[in-house]
Design an enzyme around this catalytic site. Structure first.
Site, PDB file in Angstrom:
ATOM      1  N   GLU A   9       0.830  -1.191   0.000  1.00  0.00           N
ATOM      2  CA  GLU A   9       0.000   0.000   0.000  1.00  0.00           C
ATOM      3  C   GLU A   9       0.877   1.259   0.000  1.00  0.00           C
ATOM      4  O   GLU A   9       1.874   1.329   0.709  1.00  0.00           O
ATOM      5  CB  GLU A   9      -0.870  -0.029   1.256  1.00  0.00           C
ATOM      6  CG  GLU A   9      -1.622   1.230   1.580  1.00  0.00           C
ATOM      7  CD  GLU A   9      -2.209   1.207   2.979  1.00  0.00           C
ATOM      8  OE1 GLU A   9      -3.083   2.058   3.250  1.00  0.00           O
ATOM      9  OE2 GLU A   9      -1.820   0.350   3.804  1.00  0.00           O
TER      10      GLU A   9
ATOM     11  N   ASP B  91      13.568  -3.266  14.023  1.00  0.00           N
ATOM     12  CA  ASP B  91      14.560  -2.321  13.491  1.00  0.00           C
ATOM     13  C   ASP B  91      14.004  -0.904  13.609  1.00  0.00           C
ATOM     14  O   ASP B  91      13.927  -0.161  12.637  1.00  0.00           O
ATOM     15  CB  ASP B  91      14.877  -2.667  12.032  1.00  0.00           C
ATOM     16  CG  ASP B  91      16.094  -1.912  11.501  1.00  0.00           C
ATOM     17  OD1 ASP B  91      16.857  -1.352  12.321  1.00  0.00           O
ATOM     18  OD2 ASP B  91      16.287  -1.871  10.272  1.00  0.00           O
TER      19      ASP B  91
END
Length: 331
Positions: free
Chosen positions: A89, A239
């Site tokens: 998206e 992360d």
């Protein structure tokens, strides 16, 4: 590549939207299609498929918790010669600013999601036990069907309980794959599949004697840093630094995850290394997940992974920071 994208997306329209980006690992480009705008990550390395499969699984896992926004993943596609694409998206984003506090709150909710699923499962099993003790067989069968529907039917992914540390696929923090084999014990998982793994890569590339000697001492000290700490598997982004967070019109968004189930404190280590998350973020986070004794030392332990990971990605400019932490932790 555009012909491949048209075929995989089933679209006649494929027009560059002018939104592009990239880092040291992959490039990115937005396209307008028949059904709306998409964002495509592109990597030409042979290992790109494994990296993007892990990222897609991470996005799917975070999305299923309904806690913090991520771009909706669509599919991974092999390039014809070498490399792969990750299609997802498109989201209009800008630098995180007014939603910093909300990100802290939502990140804590992500980390608490599996614990809450465990508590929910425990209550359901207690209810079943009460029916076994006090009810009749008809009531038990009816209740069992109800519990089964919650756990196995609608919202299966959201209702899944994870009791171990690891992940069902390899994920990459950078381009180096993480070992995510399931383990019952967090300290063993972290020592073997995070620190030992990267120190092994350091040994292969540099043969660093000092790193080897410090690790021999540090691995003996690790268990005592977790004494008295409750360690419940938490789904992590993996992360979480400033390059992988932003905000959109309705709140914060995180992306480029390298997920696995681990100790929630691990998540804050790389965020603290670059000093970009303000007090409002931490206050909101710790309102839901308070600090426990030894937090600062464990942050050093978790930052060590990221310094070693940077050493293996970008060279021995990160050697000094890695060895400094190891020395501090072995005093």
């Amino acid at each position: 590549m555009e012909a491949l994208l048209k075929r995989e997306l089933g679209t006649c329209l494929l027009k560059r939207a002018g939104h592009s980006g990239g880092g040291c690992i992959s490039e990115g480009q937005s396209y307008d299609t028949d059904t709306g705008r998409v964002f495509v990550k592109i990597n030409h390395k042979n290992e790109a498929r494994r990296m993007f499969d892990g990222e897609m699984a991470s996005l799917e896992a975070i999305l299923s918790t309904n806690t913090v926004k991520v771009p909706g993943p669509m599919k991974v596609v092999d390039l014809e010669r070498s490399g792969a694409l990750l299609i997802m998206e498109h989201v209009d984003m800008k630098i995180l600013n007014k939603y910093s506090s909300k990100l802290g709150e939502q990140l804590a909710s992500l980390h608490l999601h599996n614990r809450r699923q465990m508590e929910k499962q425990k209550k359901e099993m207690q209810t079943v036990g009460n029916v076994l003790k006090y009810g009749n067989f008809t009531c038990l069968v009816g209740l069992y069907i109800c519990v089964f529907c919650v756990c196995e039917g609608k919202g299966l992914e959201q209702s899944e309980v994870v009791n171990k540390f690891g992940f069902h696929v390899a994920t990459c923090c950078g381009y180096i794959p993480q070992v995510n084999d399931w383990q019952d014990d967090w300290v063993s998982f972290y020592a073997q599949q995070r620190l030992q793994h990267h120190l092994g890569l350091v040994e292969q590339s540099y043969g660093d004697r000092e790193a080897r000697e410090l690790w021999a001492k540090l691995q003996l000290n690790l268990p005592q840093l977790f004494t008295g700490i409750e360690l419940v598997p938490a789904l992590l982004h993996g992360d979480l630094w400033n390059g992988n967070v932003a905000e959109c019109s309705d709140g914060p968004i995180v992306f480029d995850p390298a997920s696995f189930y681990g100790h929630s404190e691990y998540e804050l280590a790389i965020a603290g290394m670059f000093g970009v998350f303000g007090s409002s973020f931490y206050n909101a986070y710790h309102e839901k997940i308070p600090k426990t004794d030894g937090f600062a030392k464990r942050q050093q332990v978790y930052q060590l992974f990221h310094y070693l990971n940077h050493w293996n990605h970008f060279g021995d400019g990160y050697r000094g920071s890695s060895l400094r932490i190891m020395k501090d932790l072995t005093k």
